[in-house]
Scaffold this motif. Structure first.
Motif, short mmCIF file in Angstrom:
data_model
loop_
_atom_site.label_atom_id
_atom_site.label_comp_id
_atom_site.label_asym_id
_atom_site.label_seq_id
_atom_site.Cartn_x
_atom_site.Cartn_y
_atom_site.Cartn_z
N GLY A 293 12.61 4.99 5.69
CA GLY A 293 12.38 5.99 4.66
C GLY A 293 12.10 5.47 3.27
O GLY A 293 12.27 6.20 2.30
N ILE A 294 11.64 4.22 3.13
CA ILE A 294 11.31 3.67 1.82
C ILE A 294 9.79 3.74 1.63
O ILE A 294 9.05 3.29 2.50
CB ILE A 294 11.80 2.22 1.68
CG1 ILE A 294 13.32 2.16 1.87
CG2 ILE A 294 11.40 1.64 0.33
CD1 ILE A 294 13.88 0.77 1.92
N PRO A 295 9.30 4.31 0.52
CA PRO A 295 7.85 4.46 0.33
C PRO A 295 7.12 3.13 0.23
O PRO A 295 7.66 2.12 -0.23
CB PRO A 295 7.74 5.22 -0.99
CG PRO A 295 9.09 5.67 -1.35
CD PRO A 295 10.08 4.89 -0.56
N ASP A 296 5.86 3.14 0.65
CA ASP A 296 5.03 1.93 0.63
C ASP A 296 4.81 1.41 -0.78
O ASP A 296 4.75 0.20 -0.99
CB ASP A 296 3.67 2.22 1.27
CG ASP A 296 3.77 2.50 2.75
OD1 ASP A 296 4.57 1.84 3.42
OD2 ASP A 296 3.03 3.38 3.24
N CYS A 297 4.68 2.32 -1.75
CA CYS A 297 4.39 1.88 -3.12
C CYS A 297 5.52 1.02 -3.69
O CYS A 297 5.29 0.16 -4.53
CB CYS A 297 4.08 3.06 -4.01
SG CYS A 297 5.39 4.26 -4.15
N PHE A 298 6.76 1.21 -3.20
CA PHE A 298 7.88 0.39 -3.66
C PHE A 298 7.65 -1.07 -3.28
O PHE A 298 7.82 -1.97 -4.10
CB PHE A 298 9.18 0.91 -3.03
CG PHE A 298 10.38 0.07 -3.36
CD1 PHE A 298 10.97 0.16 -4.60
CD2 PHE A 298 10.91 -0.80 -2.42
CE1 PHE A 298 12.08 -0.63 -4.91
CE2 PHE A 298 12.00 -1.59 -2.72
CZ PHE A 298 12.59 -1.50 -3.96
N PHE A 299 7.22 -1.30 -2.05
CA PHE A 299 6.99 -2.68 -1.61
C PHE A 299 5.73 -3.27 -2.24
O PHE A 299 5.69 -4.46 -2.55
CB PHE A 299 6.92 -2.74 -0.09
CG PHE A 299 8.27 -2.66 0.55
CD1 PHE A 299 9.04 -3.79 0.71
CD2 PHE A 299 8.77 -1.45 0.97
CE1 PHE A 299 10.29 -3.71 1.28
CE2 PHE A 299 10.02 -1.36 1.53
CZ PHE A 299 10.78 -2.50 1.69
N ALA A 300 4.70 -2.45 -2.43
CA ALA A 300 3.49 -2.94 -3.09
C ALA A 300 3.81 -3.35 -4.53
O ALA A 300 3.33 -4.37 -5.01
CB ALA A 300 2.41 -1.88 -3.05
N PHE A 301 4.62 -2.56 -5.21
CA PHE A 301 5.02 -2.90 -6.57
C PHE A 301 5.79 -4.21 -6.58
O PHE A 301 5.58 -5.06 -7.44
CB PHE A 301 5.88 -1.79 -7.18
CG PHE A 301 6.52 -2.17 -8.47
CD1 PHE A 301 5.77 -2.27 -9.62
CD2 PHE A 301 7.87 -2.48 -8.53
CE1 PHE A 301 6.35 -2.65 -10.83
CE2 PHE A 301 8.46 -2.85 -9.72
CZ PHE A 301 7.70 -2.94 -10.87
N GLY A 302 6.68 -4.40 -5.61
CA GLY A 302 7.50 -5.61 -5.58
C GLY A 302 6.69 -6.87 -5.52
O GLY A 302 6.91 -7.80 -6.28
N ASN A 303 5.71 -6.90 -4.63
CA ASN A 303 4.93 -8.12 -4.48
C ASN A 303 3.89 -8.26 -5.59
O ASN A 303 3.74 -9.32 -6.18
CB ASN A 303 4.25 -8.15 -3.12
CG ASN A 303 3.55 -9.46 -2.87
OD1 ASN A 303 3.88 -10.48 -3.45
ND2 ASN A 303 2.57 -9.44 -2.02
N GLN A 304 3.17 -7.19 -5.89
CA GLN A 304 2.08 -7.28 -6.85
C GLN A 304 2.57 -7.44 -8.28
O GLN A 304 1.94 -8.11 -9.08
CB GLN A 304 1.20 -6.03 -6.76
CG GLN A 304 0.52 -5.88 -5.43
CD GLN A 304 -0.51 -6.97 -5.19
OE1 GLN A 304 -1.17 -7.42 -6.12
NE2 GLN A 304 -0.64 -7.40 -3.97
N SER A 305 3.68 -6.83 -8.62
CA SER A 305 4.14 -6.85 -10.01
C SER A 305 5.30 -7.81 -10.24
O SER A 305 5.22 -8.70 -11.07
CB SER A 305 4.53 -5.45 -10.45
OG SER A 305 3.42 -4.61 -10.38
#
Length: 141
Positions: A86-98
């Motif tokens: 139940g964790i949104p994809d944008c959370f993980f994208a933010f983690g790696n990209q930012s």
């Protein structure tokens, strides 16, 4: 580097990969790109603010550990386990990209100091360019 395959994984359409996150090009390039730029600036700020209180060894060990953990989080995104819990994809994208770019700045700044120490007197510019270009070639492959 997995940035090329990760780009396609994150931006593929439902026809290309039905289970994927399906980020738009605008979100991936503009939003994540801007967040990455701000994170880079914040990484430089925090390094300049706190590096005098911490040894280079501690900075490199902590930064590498956090950087590795951020990249391990990519396994959760690519295996789609984040959706299952139940964790949104944008959370993980933010983690790696930012956050990854911020941590990379913490790793890069001590290396710049090390590289500058390798330069002989009266050849600083040429030697620094050579050493840094060798580093960048090693990172790119």
């Amino acid at each position: 580097s997995i940035s090329g395959p990760a780009f396609y994984f994150l931006t593929d359409t439902p026809e290309e990969y039905p289970e994927g996150p399906h980020f738009s090009m605008l979100f991936y390039n503009a939003t994540l790109g801007c967040m990455g730029s701000f994170a880079t600036l914040f990484g430089l700020y925090t390094y300049n603010r706190y590096s005098s209180q911490i040894s280079y060894r501690a900075i490199i060990v902590v930064s590498n550990t956090v950087f590795s953990l951020l990249h391990l989080a990519d396994m959760v995104l690519f295996s789609r386990m984040n959706v299952q819990i139940g964790i949104p994809d944008c959370f993980f994208a933010f983690g790696n990209q930012s956050l990854g770019t911020m941590i990379y700045q913490w790793l890069w700044m001590p290396q710049v100091g090390f590289f500058s120490q390798l330069c002989p007197k009266d050849m600083e510019a040429s030697m620094f360019a050579l050493v840094v270009s060798c580093h960048n070639l090693g990172v790119a492959t």
